[in-house]
Write an enzyme that holds these catalytic residues in place. Structure first.
Site, short mmCIF file in Angstrom:
data_model
loop_
_atom_site.label_atom_id
_atom_site.label_comp_id
_atom_site.label_asym_id
_atom_site.label_seq_id
_atom_site.Cartn_x
_atom_site.Cartn_y
_atom_site.Cartn_z
N ARG A 119 100.43 -2.86 32.79
CA ARG A 119 99.36 -3.75 32.82
C ARG A 119 98.19 -3.16 33.86
NH1 ARG A 119 103.00 -7.74 32.75
NH2 ARG A 119 103.51 -8.40 30.68
N LYS A 141 84.86 3.81 31.27
CA LYS A 141 84.82 3.49 29.77
C LYS A 141 86.23 4.35 29.36
CE LYS A 141 80.91 1.91 27.43
NZ LYS A 141 80.09 2.24 26.20
N GLU A 183 74.64 15.71 26.37
CA GLU A 183 74.60 14.56 27.11
C GLU A 183 73.74 14.73 28.28
OE1 GLU A 183 76.28 11.85 26.03
OE2 GLU A 183 78.20 12.38 25.12
N LYS A 222 73.82 7.57 35.76
CA LYS A 222 74.53 6.99 35.03
C LYS A 222 75.54 5.96 36.15
CE LYS A 222 78.64 6.84 32.01
NZ LYS A 222 79.60 7.43 31.17
N GLU A 232 78.58 -3.52 29.86
CA GLU A 232 77.51 -3.39 28.85
C GLU A 232 77.24 -4.56 28.11
OE1 GLU A 232 78.30 0.37 26.68
OE2 GLU A 232 77.22 -0.38 24.82
N ARG A 239 73.53 -0.50 30.34
CA ARG A 239 74.37 0.58 30.20
C ARG A 239 74.47 1.17 28.61
NH1 ARG A 239 80.59 1.13 32.01
NH2 ARG A 239 80.76 3.26 31.21
N ASN A 243 73.96 5.06 25.45
CA ASN A 243 74.34 5.28 23.72
C ASN A 243 73.29 5.86 22.97
OD1 ASN A 243 77.08 4.23 24.25
ND2 ASN A 243 76.11 2.12 23.81
N HIS A 246 73.96 8.14 20.05
CA HIS A 246 75.42 8.08 19.63
C HIS A 246 75.93 7.31 18.56
CE1 HIS A 246 75.87 9.97 23.50
NE2 HIS A 246 77.19 9.88 23.50
N HIS A 250 78.26 8.95 16.44
CA HIS A 250 79.67 8.66 16.18
C HIS A 250 79.90 8.44 14.58
CE1 HIS A 250 80.51 6.21 20.34
NE2 HIS A 250 80.43 7.84 20.40
N HIS A 263 81.85 16.51 19.86
CA HIS A 263 81.17 15.36 20.03
C HIS A 263 79.73 15.57 20.64
CE1 HIS A 263 80.26 11.24 21.71
NE2 HIS A 263 79.96 11.73 22.85
N1 LIG Z 1 84.11 7.42 28.56
C1 LIG Z 1 82.86 7.73 28.22
O1 LIG Z 1 81.90 7.15 28.88
C2 LIG Z 1 82.58 9.08 27.46
C3 LIG Z 1 81.19 9.49 27.49
C4 LIG Z 1 80.80 10.43 26.88
C5 LIG Z 1 81.76 11.11 25.93
N2 LIG Z 1 83.16 10.58 25.90
C6 LIG Z 1 84.11 11.24 25.17
O2 LIG Z 1 84.30 12.47 25.63
C7 LIG Z 1 84.91 13.46 24.59
C8 LIG Z 1 84.30 14.69 24.51
O3 LIG Z 1 84.80 15.35 25.80
P1 LIG Z 1 84.79 17.00 26.00
O4 LIG Z 1 83.53 17.39 25.18
O5 LIG Z 1 85.05 17.24 27.13
O6 LIG Z 1 85.80 17.20 25.09
P2 LIG Z 1 87.26 17.65 25.34
O7 LIG Z 1 87.90 16.94 26.43
O8 LIG Z 1 87.98 18.01 23.97
O9 LIG Z 1 87.17 19.29 26.00
C9 LIG Z 1 86.45 20.18 25.08
C10 LIG Z 1 87.26 21.46 25.22
O10 LIG Z 1 87.16 22.41 26.38
C11 LIG Z 1 88.51 22.70 26.76
N3 LIG Z 1 88.52 22.84 28.01
C12 LIG Z 1 88.31 21.71 29.08
N4 LIG Z 1 88.23 22.29 30.24
C13 LIG Z 1 88.04 23.58 30.09
C14 LIG Z 1 87.89 24.55 30.90
N5 LIG Z 1 87.44 24.24 32.51
N6 LIG Z 1 87.87 25.78 30.74
C15 LIG Z 1 87.88 26.11 29.37
N7 LIG Z 1 88.23 25.20 28.53
C16 LIG Z 1 88.27 23.77 28.86
C17 LIG Z 1 89.51 21.59 25.99
O11 LIG Z 1 90.82 21.91 26.00
C18 LIG Z 1 88.71 21.24 24.85
O12 LIG Z 1 89.28 22.13 23.71
C19 LIG Z 1 84.67 12.60 23.39
O13 LIG Z 1 85.83 11.82 22.80
C20 LIG Z 1 83.60 11.44 23.60
O14 LIG Z 1 83.98 10.42 22.97
C21 LIG Z 1 83.24 9.41 26.72
#
Ligand SMILES: NC(=O)c1ccc[n+]([C@@H]2O[C@H](COP(=O)([O-])OP(=O)(O)OC[C@H]3O[C@@H](n4cnc5c(N)ncnc54)[C@H](O)[C@@H]3O)[C@@H](O)[C@H]2O)c1
Length: 361
Positions: A119, A141, A183, A222, A232, A239, A243, A246, A250, A263
């Site tokens: 939990r 989030k 972003e 942020k 949000e 917040r 988006n 997005h 999405h 993404h």
């Molecule tokens: N929670 C939130 O507020 C929020 C905000 C924006 C995006 N997101 C989410 O984030 C996700 C996208 O994140 P992302 O773009 O980081 O994707 P990801 O986590 O898939 O990383 C992208 C790629 O880079 C590789 N990688 C990571 N670090 C590395 C490094 N230092 N050197 C080499 N390779 C590396 C990973 O293995 C992966 O293949 C989506 O699912 C999106 O919905 C969440």
């Protein structure tokens, strides 16, 4: 000595540390967990585990580590189950903690696991992609995707600290760096006109000396939005502005099955769509559309769908988006390049027209 910014959320407040070496932020945390006799586990992905093996070893030694397959596909019910079982197998108790070391996928997945295991246990964000450093690691989030849509299961669960270290970035593939820039451009467009002007003057490339400052600026903006509207719920100005692009993005991710577009690439098309929708609603003109699209394209990001997707499918995906309230299409629109607003009751015909403008059929 790492520089620090605090996200002020009362008893859930936490620091974001900025530096080059991840040890600057992480080592003091491990020390204080160790002094308190608290155990921890590391959740990462297989790319990071391989590429950053030496860094992980130096930071965490032989700590229990679970590496999920890299990529968006791991934000799944099945992978969440495996992470939870791993935490249980390690015998992590209520005082245990989780380190999410990776990109946004790991932060969202490990954060959700930490929110639901026993939990709720503490977790720490150690972002390794540009996207995670400028956006996903801050704000609490967490979540996974369901077949019906993106991020449809999750929780608000703030990390105890975020440790940003730019030394992770040199091994990041150029396409992933560009995805993170989507972003950054989003953040500039919704609330940082000077940053937008700077990106317009010259595109930010890997290794750019401006990078550390840009990461801090994005986290600062942020943090302010999260402090004002943690869950949000604000109708205006909160917040939800994060988006921007997005709801369109999405839909692209969902219709293409989470794989064809990163993404950030889907968000890039979403930014082009958002500025075009803003023009249709009479908020900005042709010049703003051109300026946004050229900044996005100059950062090696798509502004059109690579292959046409069907408008009805995209509209259906949008209708399942959790930002849709009471069946009405709600969008983040641009009032100028650096100021965004929430707009409800947007006519479906305008949205369909925008989809066609960005290459849907
Ligand atoms: N929670 C939130 O507020 C929020 C905000 C924006 C995006 N997101 C989410 O984030 C996700 C996208 O994140 P992302 O773009 O980081 O994707 P990801 O986590 O898939 O990383 C992208 C790629 O880079 C590789 N990688 C990571 N670090 C590395 C490094 N230092 N050197 C080499 N390779 C590396 C990973 O293995 C992966 O293949 C989506 O699912 C999106 O919905 C969440």
């Amino acid at each position: 000595m790492a520089e620090t910014l605090t996200v002020n959320l009362g008893e859930r407040s936490y620091p974001i540390t900025f530096g080059a070496d991840p040890a600057d932020g992480v080592s003091p945390l491990l020390q204080s967990l160790g002094q308190a006799g608290r155990r921890f586990a590391v959740i990462t992905d297989q790319n990071v585990a391989t590429l950053q093996a030496a860094v992980l070893q130096r930071l965490f030694g032989g700590a229990p580590t679970y590496a999920v397959p890299a990529g968006e596909g791991s934000k799944s019910v099945a992978e969440l189950g495996r992470v939870l079982e791993f935490l249980a197998e390690q015998g992590l108790g209520r005082s245990g903690a989780v380190f999410a070391v990776g990109g946004g996928v790991i932060g969202d997945l490990a954060g959700f696991a930490a929110a639901s295991y026993l939990r709720g246990v503490d977790y720490y964000q150690v972002p390794t992609t540009l996207l995670a450093m400028v956006d996903s690691s801050v704000g609490g989030k967490t979540g996974i995707n369901l077949a019906a849509g993106k991020n449809l299961a999750g929780a608000f669960h703030q990390p105890r600290a975020v440790c940003i270290a730019t030394d992770f970035l040199p091994l990041l593939p150029p396409r992933e760096f560009a995805a993170g820039m989507a972003e950054v451009i989003k953040t500039a467009l919704l609330g940082h006109p000077l940053l937008f002007a700077d990106l317009e003057r010259s595109a930010l490339r890997p290794g750019d000396p401006r990078l550390a400052g840009v990461v801090r600026a994005c986290c600062g903006l942020k943090a302010g939005l999260v402090e004002a509207d943690e869950r949000e719920v604000a109708e205006q100005g909160g917040r939800a502005l994060l988006n921007l692009g997005h709801t369109f993005g999405h839909a692209v991710e969902q219709v293409t099955g989470y794989g064809a577009y990163l993404h950030g690439e889907a968000v890039a098309i979403g930014l082009a769509a958002a500025v075009r929708l803003s023009r249709r609603l009479g908020l900005v003109g042709d010049a703003e559309v051109r300026r946004v699209e050229s900044v996005v394209a100059n950062h090696v990001l798509p502004i059109r769908l690579r292959t046409p997707l069907a408008v009805p499918e995209l509209m259906a995906a949008m209708a399942r988006d959790k930002k849709v309230r009471a069946g009405a299409l709600r969008f983040i629109v641009l009032e100028s390049l650096g100021a965004a607003a929430v707009r409800g009751a947007v006519p479906a015909a305008d949205v369909e027209a925008v989809w066609r403008e960005v290459g849907a059929a």
